[in-house]
Design an enzyme around this catalytic site. Sequence first.
Site, PDB file in Angstrom:
ATOM      1  N   LYS A  54      25.110  42.479 -37.776  1.00  0.00           N
ATOM      2  CA  LYS A  54      25.895  41.316 -38.214  1.00  0.00           C
ATOM      3  C   LYS A  54      25.275  39.975 -37.823  1.00  0.00           C
ATOM      4  CE  LYS A  54      28.391  42.554 -40.476  1.00  0.00           C
ATOM      5  NZ  LYS A  54      27.945  43.191 -41.748  1.00  0.00           N
ATOM      6  N   HIS A 109      18.081  48.280 -36.015  1.00  0.00           N
ATOM      7  CA  HIS A 109      19.068  47.692 -35.096  1.00  0.00           C
ATOM      8  C   HIS A 109      18.826  48.216 -33.669  1.00  0.00           C
ATOM      9  CE1 HIS A 109      21.477  45.804 -38.120  1.00  0.00           C
ATOM     10  NE2 HIS A 109      22.021  46.879 -38.593  1.00  0.00           N
ATOM     11  N   ARG A 131      22.167  35.598 -33.777  1.00  0.00           N
ATOM     12  CA  ARG A 131      23.259  34.754 -34.297  1.00  0.00           C
ATOM     13  C   ARG A 131      24.249  34.484 -33.174  1.00  0.00           C
ATOM     14  NH1 ARG A 131      27.270  36.706 -39.298  1.00  0.00           N
ATOM     15  NH2 ARG A 131      28.091  34.621 -39.776  1.00  0.00           N
ATOM     16  N   SER A 139      32.246  38.798 -37.477  1.00  0.00           N
ATOM     17  CA  SER A 139      31.731  39.477 -38.666  1.00  0.00           C
ATOM     18  C   SER A 139      31.812  41.004 -38.489  1.00  0.00           C
ATOM     19  CB  SER A 139      30.281  39.023 -38.888  1.00  0.00           C
ATOM     20  OG  SER A 139      29.707  39.659 -39.985  1.00  0.00           O
ATOM     21  N   ARG A 258      30.589  38.342 -46.853  1.00  0.00           N
ATOM     22  CA  ARG A 258      31.961  37.901 -46.597  1.00  0.00           C
ATOM     23  C   ARG A 258      32.081  36.383 -46.715  1.00  0.00           C
ATOM     24  NH1 ARG A 258      35.136  36.711 -42.020  1.00  0.00           N
ATOM     25  NH2 ARG A 258      33.159  36.362 -40.940  1.00  0.00           N
ATOM     26  N   LYS A 259      31.567  35.628 -45.707  1.00  0.00           N
ATOM     27  CA  LYS A 259      31.686  34.169 -45.765  1.00  0.00           C
ATOM     28  C   LYS A 259      30.327  33.482 -45.714  1.00  0.00           C
ATOM     29  CE  LYS A 259      36.272  33.277 -43.930  1.00  0.00           C
ATOM     30  NZ  LYS A 259      37.040  32.520 -42.925  1.00  0.00           N
TER      31      LYS A 259
HETATM   32  P1  A3P Z   1      29.839  37.109 -42.375  1.00  0.00           P
HETATM   33  O1  A3P Z   1      30.567  38.401 -42.196  1.00  0.00           O
HETATM   34  O2  A3P Z   1      30.111  36.148 -41.253  1.00  0.00           O
HETATM   35  O3  A3P Z   1      30.046  36.487 -43.715  1.00  0.00           O
HETATM   36  P2  A3P Z   1      24.058  41.739 -41.285  1.00  0.00           P
HETATM   37  O4  A3P Z   1      23.204  41.736 -42.498  1.00  0.00           O
HETATM   38  O5  A3P Z   1      23.302  41.643 -39.997  1.00  0.00           O
HETATM   39  O6  A3P Z   1      25.041  42.868 -41.308  1.00  0.00           O
HETATM   40  O7  A3P Z   1      24.895  40.380 -41.298  1.00  0.00           O
HETATM   41  C1  A3P Z   1      25.915  40.178 -42.247  1.00  0.00           C
HETATM   42  C2  A3P Z   1      26.333  38.739 -42.184  1.00  0.00           C
HETATM   43  O8  A3P Z   1      25.302  37.913 -42.767  1.00  0.00           O
HETATM   44  C3  A3P Z   1      27.614  38.481 -42.970  1.00  0.00           C
HETATM   45  O9  A3P Z   1      28.272  37.415 -42.285  1.00  0.00           O
HETATM   46  C4  A3P Z   1      27.037  38.030 -44.316  1.00  0.00           C
HETATM   47  O10 A3P Z   1      27.942  37.303 -45.109  1.00  0.00           O
HETATM   48  C5  A3P Z   1      25.883  37.151 -43.822  1.00  0.00           C
HETATM   49  N1  A3P Z   1      24.866  36.882 -44.840  1.00  0.00           N
HETATM   50  C6  A3P Z   1      24.184  37.762 -45.606  1.00  0.00           C
HETATM   51  N2  A3P Z   1      23.358  37.118 -46.460  1.00  0.00           N
HETATM   52  C7  A3P Z   1      23.514  35.792 -46.223  1.00  0.00           C
HETATM   53  C8  A3P Z   1      22.940  34.609 -46.800  1.00  0.00           C
HETATM   54  N3  A3P Z   1      22.061  34.645 -47.796  1.00  0.00           N
HETATM   55  N4  A3P Z   1      23.352  33.410 -46.302  1.00  0.00           N
HETATM   56  C9  A3P Z   1      24.240  33.342 -45.306  1.00  0.00           C
HETATM   57  N5  A3P Z   1      24.829  34.433 -44.725  1.00  0.00           N
HETATM   58  C10 A3P Z   1      24.456  35.647 -45.184  1.00  0.00           C
END
Ligand code: A3P
Length: 298
Positions: A54, A109, A131, A139, A258-259
Site C-alpha cells: 500500500k 513486498h 509512503r 489504505s 481508491r483515492k
Molecule cells: P489509496 O488506497 O490511498 O488510494 P499499492 O500498489 O502499494 O498496493 O498501493 C496502493 C495505493 O496506491 C492506493 O492508495 C492507490 O490508490 C495508490 N495509487 C496507485 N496508483 C496511483 C497513481 N497513479 N497515483 C496515485 N496513487 C496511486
Amino acid sequence: MEKTGEERREEAMKYVNFEGVDFLRGACTEETLRLVRDEFQVMDSDTFVVTYPKSGTVWMMEILSLVHKHGDPSWCHAVPIWNRVPWCETCIGLEVLRHYMPPRLITSHLSIQLFPKSFFGSKAKIIYVLRDPKDVVTSFYYYSKIHGMFKDPESFPQFLDNFLQGNVPYGSWFDHVCGWMKMKGQSNFFFITYEELLQDLRGSVVRICDFLGQELDEAAIDSVVENATFKTMKDNKMANFSQVSEDIIHHSKGRFMRKGISGDWKNNFTMAQSERFNRVYQEKMKDLGTKFPWDTDC
Ligand code: A3P
C-alpha cells in the site's frame, strides 16, 4: 454480523507464517518463500520494485513498465501488470518468472531478511518506494476489507493496533523500512516516496531514468507521466485490478485504485490515535537518520 464457526475457521486459515511474518496463503506457501530466499537466482540485469504493501507498488510497476518501453504504453494496455512486473514471492509470480526473458522487472513486498540472498553481491537494482505510514495503514485497512485473501480487518482501531504491533501480513512497517533503508547509499539502491511521486511525477520519472541508466527523450518522458497518472491508471484495466476475479477482490465493495492522495489518514484517525502513532513512530525510527516528507506529522 456475527461470524459462523465455519467462517471463523476460514478466517484463521488465511495466513501462512514464515520466519515470524504472515503472508497470504492464497498467494504464497512456506516452500515458495524459502525457495525464493535461498535459491532464487537474481540476474545482474534485474530491476526490482520493493515496497511495504500500500505504498505505491503498482504505481511504480506501471512507471517501470513505461520506462522499460521508452514511453510506449502498448505493453501496459495489453498485458496485466502482475505479468509485466511479477511478484517473486508469490507462486503465480514465480511461475511467470520462469519464462520471463531478461531484462526482468520484478516486484516484491519481502523484508530485507527474507529477500533472495543472491541479490546481495549482484548488480541488480532496487527501487524502494515508501509512503507516510499513516496513509499506508489507512489504505491497507480499506484494501483488507475488499480483498478476500486478507482477514477481515474488523474495525479501524483494531487494524491500527495490529499494524502498530506488526501483526499484519508482510509484518511490521517499521522493520521493513528500517531494514531496507540500511541499503541507502549503495549504488544499486534507489528510494523514493509516494509523496515525491505525487508532488513531482515528471521530476521523479527523470530521477528514476537516471538511476536505471535509461535515456528517454522529452516526448518519451511526457508519455510515461501521462500514462502513470492516477486518472489514466484508474481507467487501464491492465493496471487497475478490475480483471481480478470477484472471489478475490470484491469490486462491488470498493476499488484498488481508491483515492490516490496523500493525507487521507486525517479522515480516519482520531487525535488520540494520531498521538499514539507518533509515539511509536518516534521510538521505532529514532536511529534511522533519514528525513521523510511526513516526519513533521509524525
Ligand atoms: P489509496 O488506497 O490511498 O488510494 P499499492 O500498489 O502499494 O498496493 O498501493 C496502493 C495505493 O496506491 C492506493 O492508495 C492507490 O490508490 C495508490 N495509487 C496507485 N496508483 C496511483 C497513481 N497513479 N497515483 C496515485 N496513487 C496511486
